[in-house]
Design a protein around this motif. Structure first.
Motif, short mmCIF file in Angstrom:
data_model
loop_
_atom_site.label_atom_id
_atom_site.label_comp_id
_atom_site.label_asym_id
_atom_site.label_seq_id
_atom_site.Cartn_x
_atom_site.Cartn_y
_atom_site.Cartn_z
N ARG A 185 49.93 -32.68 13.16
CA ARG A 185 50.04 -32.35 12.06
C ARG A 185 50.76 -32.23 10.74
NH1 ARG A 185 49.12 -26.99 8.75
NH2 ARG A 185 49.27 -26.08 10.82
N ARG A 187 52.75 -30.28 7.54
CA ARG A 187 52.62 -28.88 7.06
C ARG A 187 52.92 -29.10 5.04
NH1 ARG A 187 52.86 -24.75 11.17
NH2 ARG A 187 52.62 -26.29 12.99
N TYR A 230 46.06 -29.02 -1.95
CA TYR A 230 46.14 -28.57 -0.34
C TYR A 230 44.73 -29.04 -0.32
CZ TYR A 230 49.35 -25.17 -1.91
OH TYR A 230 50.15 -24.34 -2.58
N GLU A 248 50.55 -20.98 6.14
CA GLU A 248 50.73 -22.74 6.49
C GLU A 248 49.75 -23.43 7.26
OE1 GLU A 248 54.18 -24.51 7.46
OE2 GLU A 248 55.54 -24.89 5.54
N THR A 251 47.33 -28.97 5.26
CA THR A 251 48.41 -30.32 4.27
C THR A 251 48.75 -29.61 3.09
OG1 THR A 251 48.42 -31.25 5.88
CG2 THR A 251 49.44 -32.60 4.29
N HIS A 252 50.10 -29.62 2.76
CA HIS A 252 50.58 -29.05 1.56
C HIS A 252 50.87 -30.10 0.63
CE1 HIS A 252 52.92 -26.37 -1.88
NE2 HIS A 252 52.71 -27.05 -2.31
#
Ligand code: GLU
Length: 258
Positions: A185, A187, A230, A248, A251-252
């Motif tokens: 992933r 982040r 996000y 977290e 995904t940002h």
């Protein structure tokens, strides 16, 4: 600090495989959004599901392939969706307003201004705007469009601080996580470039319209207007609290600072 947040929820998050509403999930989502509104945040919800729920309600075996069939199913499903949202938000003392939008409403300057004013009034009235594409008339939207892009455009119209897209996977991966267990992933995305766009091509949502490609496209629209974006998994909407507490998850996509 109170924020202005646009949420987007997709068909696969809102419905079971049968096409019928996932009531438990919808209830959870509505309770979390109501709670955030109670805490002083300005909430906007962009919801898909009209066609999917219409298919379920009409008892069709599959999603119609023709435009007229999709549009007719959307008209039936949209009623059911809003009926349920109205009932659920009312339980928590919230009023909602429905906006069915086409591309033209955002792109034509006069209609755009009118839309801005309607949102402003709804906020003054303390109502939560709930938005979908106007699927019954906007056939171009059904064929090419998707609510990911719409949600980003709405986030720009309402000058949102954040756009939160709830979907099937917990964010963007560097490969298809369904096929490659080593996929990781991502982040944080500082900059949406061709590598990021290429990663998005590898993950496809099975029920939604756009998969990850349209989510990255939506993020691109939003972050360029300074909106933190996000993409998180919508299977447990309580995760919205985790995100807002700084965990977290998902995904940002970082807002571009101007
Ligand atoms: N507007 C469509 C619906 O509510 C879905 C669009 C999308 O999946 O992004 O059924």
């Amino acid at each position: 600090m109170s924020k202005s947040i646009v949420f987007k929820v997709g068909t696969s998050t809102l419905t079971h495989k049968t096409g019928k509403l996932n009531i438990n999930r919808m209830e959870t989502l509505v309770s979390v959004l109501s709670d955030l509104a109670n805490a002083g945040h300005r909430i906007v919800l962009v919801t898909s599901g009209a066609i999917g729920v219409g298919v379920g309600k009409l008892g069709l075996n599959e999603r119609p392939k023709d435009i007229a069939g999709k549009q007719a199913a959307a008209t039936v499903g949209q009623c059911e969706l809003m009926f349920m949202y109205d009932k659920m938000f009312s339980q928590y003392g919230h009023k909602i307003g429905q906006l069915l939008i086409t591309k033209e409403d955002i792109e034509a300057p006069k209609r755009h201004d009118n839309l801005v004013n309607t949102f402003e009034k709804l906020f003054q009235f303390g109502a939560i705007p709930i938005i979908n594409e106007n699927d019954a008339v906007a056939f171009e939207e059904i064929v090419y469009g998707d609510n990911d892009t719409l949600s980003a455009e709405i986030a720009v119209v309402v000058h949102a601080d954040e756009l939160i897209i709830l979907t099937e996977t917990d964010g963007l991966y560097d490969d298809n996580p369904q096929k490659n267990p080593q996929a990781k992933r991502i982040r944080v995305v500082e900059n949406i470039d061709d590598t990021i766009r290429a990663h998005a091509g590898g993950t496809v949502s099975s029920f939604g319209t756009g998969g990850m490609v349209t989510k990255v496209h939506a993020a691109e629209i939003a972050v360029n207007e300074g909106i933190e974006t996000y993409v998180i998994c919508g299977s447990d909407p309580h995760d919205i609290y985790r995100l807002m507490n700084g965990e977290e998850i998902g995904t940002h996509f970082k807002a571009v600072k101007k």
